[in-house]
Design a protein around this motif. Structure first.
Motif, PDB file in Angstrom:
ATOM      1  N   ARG A  13      36.428  42.333  45.779  1.00 20.79           N
ATOM      2  CA  ARG A  13      37.506  41.651  45.609  1.00 20.79           C
ATOM      3  C   ARG A  13      38.384  41.991  47.080  1.00 20.79           C
ATOM      4  O   ARG A  13      38.191  41.542  48.021  1.00 20.79           O
ATOM      5  N   THR A  14      39.497  42.651  46.715  1.00 18.82           N
ATOM      6  CA  THR A  14      40.262  42.781  48.068  1.00 18.82           C
ATOM      7  C   THR A  14      39.453  43.909  48.960  1.00 18.82           C
ATOM      8  O   THR A  14      38.932  44.763  48.299  1.00 18.82           O
ATOM      9  N   PRO A  15      39.064  43.470  50.385  1.00 23.30           N
ATOM     10  CA  PRO A  15      37.997  44.301  51.045  1.00 23.30           C
ATOM     11  C   PRO A  15      38.614  45.743  51.534  1.00 23.30           C
ATOM     12  O   PRO A  15      39.859  46.022  51.394  1.00 23.30           O
ATOM     13  N   TYR A  16      37.826  46.526  52.154  1.00 23.32           N
ATOM     14  CA  TYR A  16      38.016  47.717  52.653  1.00 23.32           C
ATOM     15  C   TYR A  16      39.330  47.853  53.311  1.00 23.32           C
ATOM     16  O   TYR A  16      39.478  46.922  54.094  1.00 23.32           O
ATOM     17  N   ALA A  53      35.077  46.178  43.295  1.00 25.75           N
ATOM     18  CA  ALA A  53      35.006  45.097  42.416  1.00 25.75           C
ATOM     19  C   ALA A  53      35.815  44.992  41.406  1.00 25.75           C
ATOM     20  O   ALA A  53      35.592  43.897  40.426  1.00 25.75           O
ATOM     21  N   GLY A  54      36.969  45.579  41.258  1.00 16.51           N
ATOM     22  CA  GLY A  54      37.685  45.816  40.179  1.00 16.51           C
ATOM     23  C   GLY A  54      39.338  45.300  40.294  1.00 16.51           C
ATOM     24  O   GLY A  54      39.976  45.514  39.400  1.00 16.51           O
ATOM     25  N   ASP A  55      39.558  45.434  41.443  1.00 14.52           N
ATOM     26  CA  ASP A  55      40.955  45.358  41.666  1.00 14.52           C
ATOM     27  C   ASP A  55      41.791  43.848  41.591  1.00 14.52           C
ATOM     28  O   ASP A  55      40.794  42.917  41.250  1.00 14.52           O
ATOM     29  N   PRO A  56      43.078  43.839  41.438  1.00 13.69           N
ATOM     30  CA  PRO A  56      43.501  42.554  40.873  1.00 13.69           C
ATOM     31  C   PRO A  56      43.513  41.360  42.168  1.00 13.69           C
ATOM     32  O   PRO A  56      43.861  40.044  41.808  1.00 13.69           O
ATOM     33  N   GLY A  57      42.941  41.776  43.272  1.00 14.26           N
ATOM     34  CA  GLY A  57      43.137  40.751  44.404  1.00 14.26           C
ATOM     35  C   GLY A  57      42.020  39.775  44.147  1.00 14.26           C
ATOM     36  O   GLY A  57      41.156  39.809  43.230  1.00 14.26           O
ATOM     37  N   SER A  58      41.820  38.498  44.688  1.00 10.49           N
ATOM     38  CA  SER A  58      40.946  37.573  44.707  1.00 10.49           C
ATOM     39  C   SER A  58      39.593  37.848  45.536  1.00 10.49           C
ATOM     40  O   SER A  58      39.770  38.971  45.998  1.00 10.49           O
ATOM     41  N   LEU A  59      38.670  37.154  45.169  1.00 16.81           N
ATOM     42  CA  LEU A  59      37.196  37.479  45.868  1.00 16.81           C
ATOM     43  C   LEU A  59      37.125  37.536  47.319  1.00 16.81           C
ATOM     44  O   LEU A  59      37.757  36.454  47.603  1.00 16.81           O
ATOM     45  N   THR A  60      36.443  38.428  48.142  1.00 16.04           N
ATOM     46  CA  THR A  60      36.150  38.031  49.414  1.00 16.04           C
ATOM     47  C   THR A  60      34.658  38.348  49.632  1.00 16.04           C
ATOM     48  O   THR A  60      34.117  39.415  49.124  1.00 16.04           O
ATOM     49  N   TYR A  61      34.155  37.400  50.417  1.00 17.29           N
ATOM     50  CA  TYR A  61      32.757  37.480  50.692  1.00 17.29           C
ATOM     51  C   TYR A  61      32.588  37.824  52.029  1.00 17.29           C
ATOM     52  O   TYR A  61      33.375  37.035  52.917  1.00 17.29           O
TER      53      TYR A  61
END
Lengths: 429, 429, 429
Positions: free
Chosen positions: C310-313, C248-256
Motif C-alpha cells: 500500500r504506502t511504500p517503503y 499490505a495493511g495501511d490506509p494508503g492506496s496501493l503501490t506497485y
C-alpha cells in the motif's frame, strides 16, 4: 573543476587580436590567425597544395588580398578594404578599372533591411569580384565614373589548417572543431576559436581519459580536407565523439544541435549537462546545414558529432554582417560556453559501462566499509543509493550516465560511487 | 496533379445508375453492377462455382430474386421489393404463403428508433426468409391474414467478382479494394465503387511505378475467394500496399484506419498526406472488424492494407438503412475522397530508398550546377535544403517520405531534389 | 472469483497473534512466527547454519533475547523489552552494567520529531548494543546511575526461513515473497505475511496453471540465502514471475513497484489490473532499495519480480516506529490488497500466447456456432469482437493480455473467447 578565473577576459582579448585579420578559406589571414592561437596553444599546422583531391572536392587556389577600394568621381575612397575586411567579396579576382556607377552596381552587395550594416559575401567557386557595403553608403553615391581596384591574388598555393592534440589515457579521440575562415566577424567564429583554445588548455591540466583533438580549419573545404586525409582513421572508429564550436559569444542562450544519430553519447551528455545545469537552453535536431557537423555527420562517416552554439547559425540578424562585431560578443558569454564545454567533457570523460563482479544478489557492502552499519533508518544517504544503483545496473549494458539518468542522482555522485566500488573490487570497467 | 474537373458529378451519376440494383454476395445484381462499371473501366470478371473451397469457407449458393411482397388482407402490397431492394432479407429462401400478422412478425425487421427508415439485413449462411420495413409501416398494419411471397432462387451457381489492373513500371502491386455486395445503399458502398473506378482511370493517365490492382468483390466471401485464388502470389510478397475504399461519399470528414501493422508504408503515407493536406481527419487503429481489411490483415497475410472512409463503419445513424440514400452522398464528398487517394498514391508511388553514391562529406553541388554560387547568405532555398537532406539520409535506411517527415520539407520538394541528384549521378535507387 | 468473506478479519486476527513476538533476522521469534503461520498453511521450514556462505554473504550468528531493561536510579524499569520488542536494538550483544545517563545516551535511539514514538533500529553486522525509546521518556530521565541489562545470546545457530508451494499444472513458478524479520511492526510486515498466507490458501482452491512458491524469510539475508540455495534453479529460468508483498495493511492506496526490467509480464499484469480495477493506485519504477526485490532483481538474476505495497517503503511517518501498530492496519485494507493479488494472479495465470491455426482470412465462425447468423447489424457483441481479436492477434507474438490491452476489451472476455476458439480447434497454445 578548476575555476576559470579571468578566462572570459582572456578569450575576449584573443578575439580582439584576431578580429581585424582578413580570413578566408585559404591565404595568409588564416596563417596569421593560427600563429596567434599558437601563442596560447601549440599548433601543428598543415598546408595542403592547391589541386589536391579531397573526397569529392579539390583544394582551390589560394587567395590573398593586399588592398581594395572604390573611389568616387572626386577620388575619395568611399569603400575601403582597409577599414574592414568585409568590404570585399571573398575570393574576388583582381580588378583595376573605371566604370560608371550603373555598371558597378552589379558588383555591389548591401543589406537593404539593415542600411547601416555591411554584409559578408563570398564567391569561392565561381570567379567573380565584388564589394560589400552599407546600403546607406550606396544610396549616397553620386552618379559618375568610379575607380575600382582589388589588389588580390588567386593562384596555386595551399589550404591551411591546424590541429592540437591533448593526449589522453586511451587513443580513442574526441574531436573539437571550429571554423577559421570568416573575416571580421566576432561571434562567427572568433568566439568559437577562443573557446576551443581555452578548452584545450583546461583539458590539458590533467590527463583526460580520451585523447582530445582540436581542429582549426576553414569551413566545409577545411573539414573535407581533414576528413580526406584522415578517412581511414575516422572510418576505423578512432573518433568516438565530437563537438563543433561556433557562435560561442553572443548574448543568446546555449543551443545544442544533436548529431545525425540523435542518440550518440555526445548528444546524451550535452542534453544531460544542459538540463542539469539549470541554464536556459535549446536542444535542436540535426539538419544537414550549419557548420562542419554537416561533413562529420555525412552518411559515410556518421560520427557522433554535435554542435554547440549560443544563438545558432543564421538565428540572429547580425549573422554574417558587420554588426557581428566586438560589441556583439562578451567575456561572460564566452566564459559560460567554456564552462558548459568543461562540464560536458567532465561527464563524457568519466562515462563508462561497468560490470558488476558480484551480480547475484547485493554484495555485502557493510563488511567492506561501504555501508552504514545502523539498520532501520529511512534516511539512506545518496552515496549509498548511488552504490546500489551502480551495482544494480552495471550489467555491461548501462553506462554511468544511464545510471545517473535512471536514478535521478547527479552524475558526479554516481561516478564517485563507481570509483568506490571499483576500489573495492566489486565492479570493473 | 491533373484536375479532376467534373469527376464528382461523374461519380455521382455512376452512383445513381447503380443505386436501384439489388446486389448481394452473389447473383445477377452483382453482375449488372460490374457491367455498368465496365463501361468506365474494362473489367476482368471472375465466376467461381458454388461449393468451391476458399480458405476456411465455401462459396455459397447463388441467390437471385425477381419479386417479393407482403399483401395485406385487402390485397394491397404494403411491403414491396419493387420499391426498394432493402425490403427483402438478403438471401431469403422462396416463400409463398398466407399467414396471420402475428406469425409474420417473426420475419419482419424494423428500426424502432428510426420509425421511417428501412433496415438492411441479410442471412447468408442460415436458411431464412424475411422482410425489412419501416416501423411506422408495421405499426399501421391491421391484424388479419397476409399474403407473403418471395420469388427467389437459392441454387448452385457462381460468386462473381472483377478486377482491373493498371500496369506499372514494376510488377509489385498496390491493391485497391471495394465491396460490391450491398443493395440500395449509396454511401456503403456505391460511393466507394465510384471513387475506385475514377481513381483507376486517373492512375492510368500515366504509367505509375507500381502496378495497381482494383478489386470489385462482395464483402468477406469475395475477399476470401480472391485471397484463396491468389494465396501464393500474396504470400510471396507481390502485394506491397493496399487500400480498402468504403463509405466514400458522406458529408463527414475523412477517416483512415491503419493496417494491422500500424506502421506499414501505406499507413505512413496516409497519415502524412492527410496531415499535410490540412483537411480535418481522423486516424484510427486497426480493429479486426469493418470491411475487407479484416481479411487482408488476417495474421497469415498481414498485408499493409488500410482503409479509407469518410465516416467509418457503423459510425453514422444512416448506416445500413434506407437513409443511406442518394441524398446522403454528394459529388463534393466523393471528389474530396478521390483527391486524397490521388495525393496519397502520388506519394506512395514516388517513395523510394536511395543510396548516396558520394557519402563521405558533402559532394560539391556547385560544380554540378546544383548549388547557388554566392556564399554567406542565410536564405538558402528549400530546393537546396532538400538536396542536402536527401544526400544526408540516403543511406539505404531512409525513404523519401522519411526524409520529408524528418526535414519538414514537402514530399514533392524532396522527390524533385532526389530526381535532380539522381540525374547528376549522386544517388541511385 | 470466490468471495473472500471474512478474509480481512481473519488476516487481522493473524496479525494480532504475531504482533507481540520479537522477530529478527534469526532466532526463536522467527520460528514462533512460522509455527503460527503453519497453522494456516503447511510450511516447509529450512534451518541454515551460522557461517554458511550464501552468495557474497555469510549466515550470521543466531540472536535470541530473553529480557532487557533500563532501570533508573530508583530501580524503576523505565525502558522494558517486556513492553515492546522494539525497545532493544536488534542484535544487541549482552550487557549488564551500571552507568551514568551521560554514558548511556550513546546507546539510546529516539525520534525527536515524534517524541512519543519508539524507533526500530538494528545492528546486525556490527557488534553493538542499544535501546530504542520515546524521546519524551528520555527527556524525563533524571541524571544518575542507571542499571542496564540485555539478556541476549549471539551465538552459532541457524537462519530460519519457510516455503509453501501451491502445485500448478506446469512446474514454472511464481514466487511470492514476504519478509518475516521485523519485530512488533504491524504493517511492515505482519500484514504482508497475512496477505501472503491467505493468498496461498485462495490459490490452492483450484489447481492453478503456474506453481506458486511462497517464501517467508528474513529480509535481505533470507532472500540471499534462498537465492544461494536455489541459484541454479533460478538461473535456469524456473521462476517466471514474482511478487514481493509488504506494507499490505495501511490506509494508503496501493503501490506497485515495477521489476528492474519494467516490462516484465508481472509488471504489465499489475499495471493492467490496477488500472482496470478503477482503484486509486501508483505505479513506480524500480529502485535498488526497498524490500527483497533488490535481491531478486540483482543483475545476475534479473527476475521479473515486482513489489506490491500500500504506502511504500519509508513513505509514511509511522514507518519503522512503534506507531506502525495494530491500529495502523485494518481488515479492509488487507482484504483489498488480497483482492488485487487474486485479480492479478487470475490474469497472470491465464495469460498465454496462442497460435491461430486458420490464419489466412477469418475462419468461418458461423458454421461453428460461434457467430450470430443475422448480418447487417452494427451492434456486434463484445464476445464476438473478442473472438475476432484473438484470431487476428494470435500469431505467436501477442499474449491474451496484449490482446486485451490492444482491443480495449476486458481480459476476462478475451480469455473466454480464447477458450471458445480453442474448443473449436481454431487456436492452440
Amino acid at each position: 573543476m578548476a575555476p576559470v578565473t579571468g578566462a572570459g577576459e582572456q578569450m575576449y582579448a584573443l578575439v580582439e587580436r584576431l578580429y581585424p585579420l582578413c580570413r578566408s578559406i585559404t591565404g595568409d589571414g588564416v596563417r596569421a590567425t593560427l600563429r596567434i592561437v599558437d601563442e596560447y596553444l601549440p599548433l601543428q599546422v598543415h598546408e595542403v597544395p592547391t589541386g589536391t583531391r579531397v573526397l569529392d572536392w579539390t583544394v582551390p587556389q589560394e587567395w590573398n588580398i593586399r588592398d581594395a577600394y572604390i573611389a568616387d568621381p572626386a577620388g575619395n575612397r568611399v569603400v575601403d578594404f582597409a577599414e574592414s575586411s568585409l568590404h570585399v567579396l571573398g575570393y574576388s579576382v583582381p580588378v583595376s578599372a573605371t566604370m560608371p556607377l550603373s555598371e558597378l552596381r552589379a558588383h555591389l552587395h548591401t543589406l537593404p533591411d539593415h542600411p547601416s550594416w555591411v554584409p559578408y559575401r563570398t564567391s569561392y567557386y565561381k570567379r567573380d569580384w565584388g564589394f560589400c557595403l552599407a546600403q546607406e553608403t550606396l544610396d549616397a553615391l553620386p552618379d559618375g565614373e568610379y575607380e575600382v581596384r582589388i589588389d588580390s591574388t588567386l593562384a596555386d598555393g595551399h589550404l591551411t589548417y591546424a590541429e592540437h592534440v591533448v593526449p589522453g589515457q586511451v587513443p580513442d579521440e574526441v574531436l573539437v572543431s571550429c571554423h577559421v575562415c570568416h573575416p571580421s566577424l566576432a561571434n562567427d567564429n572568433l568566439a568559437g576559436i577562443a573557446v576551443a583554445t581555452f578548452l584545450a588548455q583546461a583539458l590539458a591540466e590533467q590527463t583526460p581519459y580520451y585523447t582530445y583533438r582540436f581542429l582549426f580549419a576553414p569551413g566545409t573545404i577545411g573539414a573535407i580536407t581533414w576528413l580526406a586525409r584522415n578517412k581511414e582513421r575516422v572510418r576505423g572508429g578512432r573518433v568516438k565523439h565530437g563537438l563543433v564550436l561556433a557562435c560561442a559569444g553572443d548574448p543568446g542562450s546555449l543551443t545544442y544541435k544533436q548529431s545525425r544519430r540523435g542518440d550518440a553519447e555526445i548528444d546524451r551528455v550535452l542534453r544531460y549537462v544542459l538540463a542539469a545545469s539549470g541554464r536556459p537552453h535549446r536542444i535542436t535536431k540535426f539538419t544537414p546545414y550549419g557548420y562542419d557537423e554537416r561533413q562529420f555527420c555525412s552518411p559515410g562517416f556518421d560520427l557522433g558529432v554535435g554542435s554547440l552554439t549560443r544563438t545558432p547559425y543564421a538565428g540572429y540578424p547580425e549573422y554574417h554582417t558587420s554588426a557581428d562585431s566586438l560589441d556583439f560578443v562578451s567575456p561572460e558569454a564566452m566564459a559560460d560556453t567554456l564552462a558548459v564545454c568543461r562540464e560536458a567533457f567532465a561527464v563524457l570523460d568519466r562515462d563508462r559501462r561497468c560490470l558488476n563482479l558480484s551480480p547475484y544478489g547485493e554484495p555485502q557492502l557493510g563488511r567492506r566499509g561501504l555501508y552504514d552499519a545502523l539498520g532501520g533508518r529511512s534516511d539512506t544517504q545518496q552515496a549509498q543509493m548511488a552504490m546500489l544503483w551502480v551495482l544494480n545496473l552495471s550489467d555491461g549494458e548501462h553506462s554511468l550516465l544511464d545510471i545517473a539518468e535512471r536514478s535521478g542522482l547527479p552524475f558526479d555522485t554516481v561516478a564517485v560511487a563507481a570509483d568506490a566500488l571499483r576500489g573495492a573490487g566489486l565492479i570493473k570497467e
